[in-house]
Design a protein around this motif. Structure first.
Motif, PDB file in Angstrom:
ATOM      1  N   ASP A 177       0.833  -1.206   0.000  1.00 60.32           N
ATOM      2  CA  ASP A 177       0.000   0.000   0.000  1.00 60.32           C
ATOM      3  C   ASP A 177       0.866   1.255   0.000  1.00 60.32           C
ATOM      4  OD1 ASP A 177      -2.346  -1.440  -0.016  1.00 60.32           O
ATOM      5  OD2 ASP A 177      -2.651  -1.314   2.148  1.00 60.32           O
ATOM      6  N   LEU A 178       1.857   1.295   0.876  1.00 56.99           N
ATOM      7  CA  LEU A 178       2.741   2.460   0.957  1.00 56.99           C
ATOM      8  C   LEU A 178       3.496   2.671  -0.352  1.00 56.99           C
ATOM      9  CD1 LEU A 178       4.295   2.259   4.553  1.00 56.99           C
ATOM     10  CD2 LEU A 178       2.404   3.690   3.756  1.00 56.99           C
ATOM     11  N   LYS A 179       3.954   1.581  -0.944  1.00 54.43           N
ATOM     12  CA  LYS A 179       4.690   1.676  -2.205  1.00 54.43           C
ATOM     13  C   LYS A 179       3.813   2.262  -3.307  1.00 54.43           C
ATOM     14  CE  LYS A 179       7.269  -1.115  -5.565  1.00 54.43           C
ATOM     15  NZ  LYS A 179       7.753  -2.480  -5.906  1.00 54.43           N
ATOM     16  N   VAL A 180       2.587   1.776  -3.411  1.00 58.42           N
ATOM     17  CA  VAL A 180       1.664   2.253  -4.445  1.00 58.42           C
ATOM     18  C   VAL A 180       1.278   3.710  -4.203  1.00 58.42           C
ATOM     19  CG1 VAL A 180      -0.652   1.984  -5.413  1.00 58.42           C
ATOM     20  CG2 VAL A 180       0.757  -0.033  -4.960  1.00 58.42           C
ATOM     21  N   LEU A 181       0.997   4.053  -2.963  1.00 58.45           N
ATOM     22  CA  LEU A 181       0.616   5.431  -2.632  1.00 58.45           C
ATOM     23  C   LEU A 181       1.762   6.398  -2.881  1.00 58.45           C
ATOM     24  CD1 LEU A 181      -1.430   4.740   0.627  1.00 58.45           C
ATOM     25  CD2 LEU A 181      -2.337   5.480  -1.592  1.00 58.45           C
ATOM     26  N   ASP A 182       2.986   5.940  -2.640  1.00 63.46           N
ATOM     27  CA  ASP A 182       4.153   6.761  -2.946  1.00 63.46           C
ATOM     28  C   ASP A 182       4.297   6.953  -4.458  1.00 63.46           C
ATOM     29  OD1 ASP A 182       6.895   7.917  -2.038  1.00 63.46           O
ATOM     30  OD2 ASP A 182       7.421   6.483  -3.603  1.00 63.46           O
ATOM     31  N   GLN A 183       4.094   5.897  -5.218  1.00 61.67           N
ATOM     32  CA  GLN A 183       4.175   5.981  -6.678  1.00 61.67           C
ATOM     33  C   GLN A 183       3.092   6.896  -7.238  1.00 61.67           C
ATOM     34  OE1 GLN A 183       3.877   1.824  -7.731  1.00 61.67           O
ATOM     35  NE2 GLN A 183       6.102   1.493  -7.619  1.00 61.67           N
ATOM     36  N   ASN A 184       1.933   6.905  -6.591  1.00 61.40           N
ATOM     37  CA  ASN A 184       0.818   7.761  -7.015  1.00 61.40           C
ATOM     38  C   ASN A 184       0.930   9.182  -6.467  1.00 61.40           C
ATOM     39  OD1 ASN A 184      -0.280   5.602  -8.379  1.00 61.40           O
ATOM     40  ND2 ASN A 184      -1.730   5.073  -6.743  1.00 61.40           N
ATOM     41  N   GLN A 185       2.034   9.464  -5.751  1.00 60.29           N
ATOM     42  CA  GLN A 185       2.306  10.797  -5.194  1.00 60.29           C
ATOM     43  C   GLN A 185       1.216  11.250  -4.222  1.00 60.29           C
ATOM     44  OE1 GLN A 185       2.879  13.158  -8.781  1.00 60.29           O
ATOM     45  NE2 GLN A 185       5.068  12.767  -8.715  1.00 60.29           N
ATOM     46  N   GLN A 186       0.739  10.299  -3.392  1.00 58.88           N
ATOM     47  CA  GLN A 186      -0.249  10.625  -2.373  1.00 58.88           C
ATOM     48  C   GLN A 186       0.387  10.734  -0.984  1.00 58.88           C
ATOM     49  OE1 GLN A 186      -3.040   7.462  -4.194  1.00 58.88           O
ATOM     50  NE2 GLN A 186      -4.427   8.837  -3.122  1.00 58.88           N
ATOM     51  N   LEU A 187       1.600  10.224  -0.846  1.00 55.84           N
ATOM     52  CA  LEU A 187       2.407  10.361   0.361  1.00 55.84           C
ATOM     53  C   LEU A 187       3.863  10.091  -0.017  1.00 55.84           C
ATOM     54  CD1 LEU A 187       3.025   7.173   0.993  1.00 55.84           C
ATOM     55  CD2 LEU A 187       0.894   7.272   2.262  1.00 55.84           C
ATOM     56  N   ILE A 188       4.751  10.281   0.942  1.00 51.24           N
ATOM     57  CA  ILE A 188       6.170  10.005   0.705  1.00 51.24           C
ATOM     58  C   ILE A 188       6.596   8.840   1.588  1.00 51.24           C
ATOM     59  CG2 ILE A 188       8.515  10.920   0.780  1.00 51.24           C
ATOM     60  CD1 ILE A 188       6.809  12.283  -1.286  1.00 51.24           C
ATOM     61  N   ARG A 189       7.006   7.755   0.963  1.00 52.82           N
ATOM     62  CA  ARG A 189       7.467   6.592   1.727  1.00 52.82           C
ATOM     63  C   ARG A 189       8.898   6.832   2.176  1.00 52.82           C
ATOM     64  NH1 ARG A 189       8.503   0.630  -0.488  1.00 52.82           N
ATOM     65  NH2 ARG A 189       9.096   1.894  -2.282  1.00 52.82           N
ATOM     66  N   ILE A 190       9.167   6.640   3.461  1.00 52.15           N
ATOM     67  CA  ILE A 190      10.502   6.812   4.015  1.00 52.15           C
ATOM     68  C   ILE A 190      10.899   5.532   4.739  1.00 52.15           C
ATOM     69  CG2 ILE A 190      10.272   9.316   4.279  1.00 52.15           C
ATOM     70  CD1 ILE A 190       9.684   8.845   7.242  1.00 52.15           C
ATOM     71  N   HIS A 191      12.160   5.458   5.139  1.00 51.68           N
ATOM     72  CA  HIS A 191      12.627   4.271   5.862  1.00 51.68           C
ATOM     73  C   HIS A 191      11.870   4.148   7.183  1.00 51.68           C
ATOM     74  CE1 HIS A 191      15.276   1.114   7.215  1.00 51.68           C
ATOM     75  NE2 HIS A 191      15.493   1.775   8.341  1.00 51.68           N
ATOM     76  N   GLY A 192      11.146   3.056   7.347  1.00 49.65           N
ATOM     77  CA  GLY A 192      10.432   2.806   8.598  1.00 49.65           C
ATOM     78  C   GLY A 192       9.079   3.458   8.700  1.00 49.65           C
ATOM     79  N   GLY A 193       8.557   4.019   7.587  1.00 41.20           N
ATOM     80  CA  GLY A 193       7.246   4.641   7.677  1.00 41.20           C
ATOM     81  C   GLY A 193       6.898   5.493   6.468  1.00 41.20           C
ATOM     82  N   ALA A 194       6.178   6.597   6.718  1.00 40.24           N
ATOM     83  CA  ALA A 194       5.758   7.480   5.630  1.00 40.24           C
ATOM     84  C   ALA A 194       5.553   8.890   6.160  1.00 40.24           C
ATOM     85  CB  ALA A 194       4.459   6.969   4.996  1.00 40.24           C
ATOM     86  N   LYS A 195       5.642   9.856   5.237  1.00 42.21           N
ATOM     87  CA  LYS A 195       5.398  11.253   5.582  1.00 42.21           C
ATOM     88  C   LYS A 195       4.331  11.836   4.677  1.00 42.21           C
ATOM     89  CE  LYS A 195       9.667  12.983   7.689  1.00 42.21           C
ATOM     90  NZ  LYS A 195      10.700  14.049   7.617  1.00 42.21           N
ATOM     91  N   SER A 196       3.606  12.819   5.229  1.00 36.68           N
ATOM     92  CA  SER A 196       2.637  13.555   4.440  1.00 36.68           C
ATOM     93  C   SER A 196       3.362  14.418   3.425  1.00 36.68           C
ATOM     94  CB  SER A 196       1.782  14.434   5.362  1.00 36.68           C
ATOM     95  OG  SER A 196       1.065  15.396   4.629  1.00 36.68           O
ATOM     96  N   LEU A 197       2.734  14.631   2.282  1.00 41.13           N
ATOM     97  CA  LEU A 197       3.303  15.543   1.286  1.00 41.13           C
ATOM     98  C   LEU A 197       3.475  16.938   1.858  1.00 41.13           C
ATOM     99  CD1 LEU A 197       1.267  14.500  -1.873  1.00 41.13           C
ATOM    100  CD2 LEU A 197       3.668  14.046  -1.421  1.00 41.13           C
ATOM    101  N   ASN A 198       2.531  17.361   2.707  1.00 38.41           N
ATOM    102  CA  ASN A 198       2.627  18.679   3.341  1.00 38.41           C
ATOM    103  C   ASN A 198       3.867  18.775   4.223  1.00 38.41           C
ATOM    104  OD1 ASN A 198       0.258  19.456   2.138  1.00 38.41           O
ATOM    105  ND2 ASN A 198      -1.005  19.053   3.921  1.00 38.41           N
ATOM    106  N   GLN A 199       4.194  17.687   4.889  1.00 40.31           N
ATOM    107  CA  GLN A 199       5.346  17.663   5.785  1.00 40.31           C
ATOM    108  C   GLN A 199       6.652  17.793   5.014  1.00 40.31           C
ATOM    109  OE1 GLN A 199       4.926  17.344   9.057  1.00 40.31           O
ATOM    110  NE2 GLN A 199       6.883  16.753   9.921  1.00 40.31           N
TER     111      GLN A 199
END
Length: 253
Positions: free
Chosen positions: A41-63
């Motif tokens: 899910d995180l990988k797909v959402l990152d590819q779709n530019q809906q969030l940023i996948r980081i090591h150990g989690g994810a960040k909001s685009l706003n962040q």
């Protein structure tokens, strides 16, 4: 498929609410979903530019990029809420009126839903202008000025001088944040100046804003709450905010 889409939408909302999350937090949020599925899910959402996948989690685009982040990233964020807001705002667009539609992903959604009828539209958003150019009977104008590459909007003294000569029947204003102390804000001084100019020239001012922007301080104040006539949002606005609007005589939709 619907279950997967619903879960991924909830993941994006969760990340946006928190700013950043660890994978452990995500697992606690969705205990019945396998780790492999959540990582996918995180990988797909990152590819779709809906969030940023980081090591150990994810960040909001706003962040990551600030609240005035790249338009192509914002346009895929909170899409259901933006569609709801656009549909609520459509009845305010009456025939034979001079209307300003601000730049931004929510206002672009409104432009996408406009009906073909005689109107004079002005906008500082390039994407809004493209959407409105599909209308046969409407006249669409863009102010001159400089392009903000983050928001795909036009701003600057040329645009301000152009808009100072126009009397708007209604102005739909996009904002990036709202806080009681700072009012409605954005992250570009030039954009804020242009928006303030339009507000001063409009008979009726309507802010289009999803509930995720409430209680967040921004950098440049566009206007205060008592300077608008209505707020069009999703159905998740805090009761405290709605009560403040009621006390000021501001309609909430």
């Amino acid at each position: 498929m619907e279950v997967m889409e619903k879960r991924r939408s909830e993941i994006v909302s969760f990340v946006n609410e928190q700013g950043s999350i660890t994978f452990a937090q995500l697992k606690n949020k969705f205990p019945s979903v396998s780790e492999m599925t959540l990582r996918t899910d995180l990988k797909v959402l990152d590819q779709n530019q809906q969030l940023i996948r980081i090591h150990g989690g994810a960040k909001s685009l706003n962040q990551v990029a600030g609240n005035d982040d790249f338009f192509k990233k914002r346009v895929v964020s909170n899409t259901d809420a933006k569609k709801m807001i656009a549909k609520k705002a459509i009845p305010f667009v009456e025939e034979n009126k001079t209307i300003f539609i601000d730049s931004g992903s929510t206002t672009t959604m409104l432009a996408h839903h406009l009906k073909d009828q005689p109107n004079i539209f002005f906008t500082s958003g390039l994407t809004c202008a493209i959407e409105m150019s599909k209308l046969k009977w409407a006249k669409v104008s863009l102010p001159g000025g400089n392009m903000n590459l983050r928001s795909l909007s036009l701003n600057g003294i040329e645009g301000v001088r152009f808009l100072e000569k126009i009397n708007f029947d209604i102005a739909f204003i996009g904002v990036t944040r709202y806080d009681d102390k700072t009012g409605f804000t954005c992250e570009s001084l030039e954009d804020a100046v242009l928006k303030r100019t339009v507000i001063q020239r409009a008979e009726k001012v309507i802010v289009l804003m999803d509930s995720s922007k409430i209680d967040k301080k921004g950098t440049y104040t566009i206007c205060t709450l008592d300077e608008v006539d209505a707020v069009v949002s999703d159905d998740m606005l805090p009761e405290v905010f709605k009560e403040k609007c009621k006390n000021l005589g501001i309609a909430v939709y």
